[in-house]
Design an enzyme around this catalytic site. Sequence first.
Site, PDB file in Angstrom:
ATOM      1  N   ASP A   2       0.784  -1.185  -0.049  1.00 20.92           N
ATOM      2  CA  ASP A   2       0.045  -0.020   0.053  1.00 20.92           C
ATOM      3  C   ASP A   2       0.898   1.136   0.026  1.00 20.92           C
ATOM      4  OD1 ASP A   2      -2.620   1.260   0.104  1.00 20.92           O
ATOM      5  OD2 ASP A   2      -1.949   2.125   2.186  1.00 20.92           O
ATOM      6  N   SER A   3       0.437   2.587  -0.234  1.00 22.31           N
ATOM      7  CA  SER A   3       1.014   3.766  -0.262  1.00 22.31           C
ATOM      8  C   SER A   3       1.520   3.988   1.194  1.00 22.31           C
ATOM      9  CB  SER A   3       0.260   4.805  -0.900  1.00 22.31           C
ATOM     10  OG  SER A   3      -1.123   4.880  -0.386  1.00 22.31           O
ATOM     11  N   CYS A  17      -3.698  -1.172  -2.096  1.00 20.72           N
ATOM     12  CA  CYS A  17      -4.056   0.348  -2.393  1.00 20.72           C
ATOM     13  C   CYS A  17      -4.810   0.571  -3.725  1.00 20.72           C
ATOM     14  CB  CYS A  17      -2.574   1.056  -2.826  1.00 20.72           C
ATOM     15  SG  CYS A  17      -2.690   2.930  -3.181  1.00 20.72           S
ATOM     16  N   GLU A  41      -6.293   9.980   8.690  1.00 19.62           N
ATOM     17  CA  GLU A  41      -4.785  10.014   9.115  1.00 19.62           C
ATOM     18  C   GLU A  41      -4.712  10.849  10.154  1.00 19.62           C
ATOM     19  OE1 GLU A  41      -1.851   9.890   6.073  1.00 19.62           O
ATOM     20  OE2 GLU A  41      -2.793   8.108   5.100  1.00 19.62           O
ATOM     21  N   CYS A  97     -11.452   2.977  -1.624  1.00 20.20           N
ATOM     22  CA  CYS A  97     -10.114   3.469  -0.941  1.00 20.20           C
ATOM     23  C   CYS A  97      -9.793   2.713   0.600  1.00 20.20           C
ATOM     24  CB  CYS A  97     -10.285   4.924  -0.785  1.00 20.20           C
ATOM     25  SG  CYS A  97      -8.805   5.807   0.093  1.00 20.20           S
ATOM     26  N   HIS A 116      -8.739   3.877   3.013  1.00 22.94           N
ATOM     27  CA  HIS A 116      -9.144   4.397   4.321  1.00 22.94           C
ATOM     28  C   HIS A 116     -10.586   4.516   4.838  1.00 22.94           C
ATOM     29  CE1 HIS A 116      -5.149   5.843   3.575  1.00 22.94           C
ATOM     30  NE2 HIS A 116      -5.178   6.745   4.770  1.00 22.94           N
TER      31      HIS A 116
HETATM   32  N1  DGL Z   1      -4.069   3.814  -0.336  1.00 21.08           N
HETATM   33  C1  DGL Z   1      -4.573   4.795  -1.316  1.00 21.08           C
HETATM   34  C2  DGL Z   1      -5.881   4.092  -1.954  1.00 21.08           C
HETATM   35  O1  DGL Z   1      -6.648   3.251  -1.587  1.00 21.08           O
HETATM   36  C3  DGL Z   1      -5.148   5.865  -0.308  1.00 21.08           C
HETATM   37  C4  DGL Z   1      -3.998   6.889   0.557  1.00 21.08           C
HETATM   38  C5  DGL Z   1      -3.252   7.661  -0.893  1.00 21.08           C
HETATM   39  O2  DGL Z   1      -3.792   8.433  -1.458  1.00 21.08           O
HETATM   40  O3  DGL Z   1      -1.935   7.342  -0.890  1.00 21.08           O
HETATM   41  O4  DGL Z   1      -6.295   4.851  -2.683  1.00 21.08           O
END
Ligand code: DGL
Length: 268
Positions: free
Chosen positions: A9-10, A72, A149, A187, A189
Amino acid sequence: MSLTLGIFDSGFGGLTVLRAMLPLFPGTRCLYLGDTARLPYGSKSRETIARYAVSATQFLENQGADYLVIACNTASALALDEIRAAANVPVLGVIETGAAAAAEVSVTKSAIVLATSATIASHAYVAACAELGVHAQEKACPLLVPLVEEGWAEHSVADQVVRIYLDEALAAAKAASTQPDTLLLGCTHYPLLRPMFERHVPQGMRIVDSADVTAARAAEILATKIPDSIAPATCEFFVTDSVARFAHLGHRFLGRPVNQVTHVDLGD
Ligand code: DGL
């Protein structure tokens, strides 16, 4: 028999996917890489996201991952082809699985998809849903990642923002004369905001969370490879920025303490 999963993930959000996976993968070694030095991906270009994601997934493969889960949504939407081309192991992304789940639950064959700006701009969900006969009404929600976050997933400000995004998406669906009966959380989050979405969706609207359905799909695909074990899965975490911040924030996403975090440098 042993199985090593690489989850990418990012940053922190992919921990919601790992959290859904852990009970389904007993005896499995889970390697999680959060590219925290280079997040957010959701506001970056396709070229940059692909470059970051390929270096990150190659790292996981070099650590021994037999199978990669791209947790991600943004990386799955913009870089899955590049990741697959660079990988020597199978790769699962969250877009196809999320779209498949929406197609399964939607009766009207119409869904609202909420995601980052980059995911929405790629129209990856629209394309994946269209292949399954589902119309997707997209809505970028760039304020939601920073709110989560910040630790404001239960804050009244987040509640208001969720309501406004949802109202706008529903109004756009009405203007387009579609009747969405499914809300796809596209997403990493957004699962943390699920109680708010549940409060604000019109009665009867189903919520599909790409984290849950990706975990279930990975377990289905790997059913014959999951060790026959009563031991819980083990987790090792790798991050490209602060170990302390990841352990602290990660706890919220994973729902349990985050230990065994190692810093790695993946370059620029
Ligand atoms: N992990 C990213 C997503 O699911 C969200 C966080 C980011 O923008 O890096 O799209």
